[in-house]
Enzyme design. Structure first.
Site, short mmCIF file in Angstrom:
data_model
loop_
_atom_site.label_atom_id
_atom_site.label_comp_id
_atom_site.label_asym_id
_atom_site.label_seq_id
_atom_site.Cartn_x
_atom_site.Cartn_y
_atom_site.Cartn_z
N LYS A 172 35.18 36.45 39.41
CA LYS A 172 34.42 36.47 40.67
C LYS A 172 33.18 37.36 40.56
O LYS A 172 32.13 37.06 41.14
CB LYS A 172 35.32 36.93 41.82
CG LYS A 172 36.38 35.88 42.21
CD LYS A 172 35.70 34.65 42.78
CE LYS A 172 36.65 33.55 43.17
NZ LYS A 172 35.98 32.35 43.66
N HIS A 230 50.00 34.20 48.69
CA HIS A 230 49.69 35.56 49.13
C HIS A 230 50.76 36.04 50.10
O HIS A 230 51.61 35.26 50.55
CB HIS A 230 48.31 35.60 49.79
CG HIS A 230 47.19 35.39 48.82
ND1 HIS A 230 46.58 34.17 48.65
CD2 HIS A 230 46.58 36.24 47.95
CE1 HIS A 230 45.64 34.28 47.72
NE2 HIS A 230 45.62 35.53 47.29
N TYR A 281 40.98 37.60 37.57
CA TYR A 281 40.36 36.90 38.70
C TYR A 281 39.11 37.65 39.17
O TYR A 281 38.05 37.06 39.43
CB TYR A 281 41.39 36.81 39.83
CG TYR A 281 40.92 36.16 41.10
CD1 TYR A 281 40.74 34.78 41.17
CD2 TYR A 281 40.67 36.91 42.25
CE1 TYR A 281 40.33 34.17 42.34
CE2 TYR A 281 40.26 36.31 43.43
CZ TYR A 281 40.09 34.94 43.47
OH TYR A 281 39.68 34.34 44.63
N SER A 315 35.82 37.72 46.45
CA SER A 315 37.05 38.32 46.98
C SER A 315 36.90 39.84 46.96
O SER A 315 36.22 40.38 46.09
CB SER A 315 38.21 37.92 46.09
OG SER A 315 39.30 38.79 46.29
N SER A 316 37.59 40.51 47.87
CA SER A 316 37.50 41.97 47.91
C SER A 316 38.10 42.62 46.67
O SER A 316 37.88 43.81 46.43
CB SER A 316 38.17 42.52 49.17
OG SER A 316 39.53 42.16 49.20
N CYS A 317 38.86 41.87 45.85
CA CYS A 317 39.45 42.48 44.65
C CYS A 317 38.42 42.69 43.54
O CYS A 317 38.76 43.23 42.50
CB CYS A 317 40.64 41.67 44.15
SG CYS A 317 40.19 40.09 43.46
#
Ligand code: GFB
Length: 318
Positions: A141, A180, A137, A108-110
């Protein structure tokens, strides 16, 4: 990728996994292997190991994960950390042990730092602190991505990681507490229109910027990497442009046909101010996203309408 390869799509009932199954089926892959959670709990190390021992899997798309929006992430950090770490360690280790030839891990981009230069390049990983609302999270990841790199280095596996930006599309989660922003706004605008409300509540200030990728584009990118025999690396996947949450809410209202006013709720978190991905690495290899945001939202609204009646029945039964 051989059309007869045994391809395990982990998480096939989720938004990403179901898009992968659609994409692979359309492309003519004959042996797509799936398991529901009731038949294979991916957090159970013994069960996962036995599955790989018995199933002779060639390729894995690791799209199973505990996911959620900003509120779910900040409310249940232990679950996001534990479940995602357990799924990743079990599947990646077993895939290596049972000689899976290729694996795609979905992140994920986070994972990138909160205050990253924009657009975010893959090499900005771990250069400064993370956004606190989804740190748990993101750490899980990052661990998955690092496992792929470490296994490639130590065991010569061919495990690749893709980092999609905020996703949306069919089979999204429309539960307002855990979803989301995009599915939440679709549901809220639809219900506000039905009730004839004058206003639509939008969390936060409306100023954060987000980039939205249709999940069918993500499935296309992941399959593209496998079909082009890419064997290692981290690849951002996005559309290359973003918009504010206010602008997004306005598009959703237009698609749904809600004509009231947006009201922002500053008691809810904004999260990271911006996370626009630099998608030139994948672009230079010849892949780019093709689904326009408003078209994608229209299709997603149709999916929502399809499922809305059964969502309400479930809510009544509960
Ligand atoms: O999509 P979202 O929950 O997650 O929220 P993140 C994006 C922005 O939309 C935030 C605002 O600024 C929210 O405050 N927002 C406005 C809303 N109205 C709503 C609403 O009704 N529901 C929701 N959920 N948001 C997640 C991470 O961050 O992004 C995950 O928590 C993951 O780890 C995911 O990486 C892709 O974009 O802030």
């Amino acid at each position: 990728m051989d059309k007869n390869a045994r391809i395990f799509v982990a998480g096939h009932r989720g938004m990403v996994g179901s898009a992968l199954v659609r994409r692979l089926t359309e492309a003519g892959y004959q042996n797509i292997v799936t398991r529901t959670k009731a038949h294979l709990d991916l957090t159970d190390q013994g069960g996962v190991n036995l599955f790989f021992e018995e199933e002779n899997i060639d390729v894995v798309f690791l799209a199973a994960a505990r996911v959620g929006g900003i509120l779910a992430n900040s409310t249940f950090p232990a679950s996001f950390l534990y479940e995602n770490l357990a799924i990743e360690t079990n599947v990646i280790q077993a895939a290596c042990k049972w000689n899976v030839s290729k694996l795609v891990f979905f992140g994920s981009s986070c994972i990138y730092p909160k205050n990253c230069p924009q657009p975010i390049r893959e090499e900005y990983l771990l250069t400064s602190p993370l956004e606190p609302t989804n740190e748990a999270y993101a750490i899980a990841k990052i661990a998955g991505l690092k496992m792929c790199e470490a296994y490639n280095k130590q065991y010569g596996t061919r495990f690749v990681s893709v980092m999609p930006t905020n996703l949306y599309g069919p089979n999204d989660n429309y539960d307002l507490k855990s979803s989301h922003v995009l599915p939440a706004l679709i549901r809220k605008a639809h219900e506000a229109k039905q009730r004839g409300d004058a206003t639509l509540p939008v969390w936060g200030s409306g100023t954060p910027r987000r980039e939205f990728l249709h999940v069918d584009d993500l499935a296309g990118a992941a399959t593209y990497l496998m079909e082009n025999d890419v064997s290692e690396g981290v690849f951002n996947v996005g559309v290359g442009h973003d918009l504010t949450i206010r602008d997004l809410a306005e598009i959703v209202c237009r698609v749904v046909g809600f004509e009231g006013k947006l009201v922002f709720d500053p008691s809810k978190p904004d999260g990271t101010p911006r996370k626009l991905l630099d998608v030139s690495k994948l672009g230079d290899m010849g892949w780019k996203a093709s689904i326009e945001l408003e078209d994608g939202i229209r299709a997603t609204y149709a999916d929502f309408l399809d499922k809305y009646a059964s969502m309400q029945q479930t809510a009544v039964a509960a």
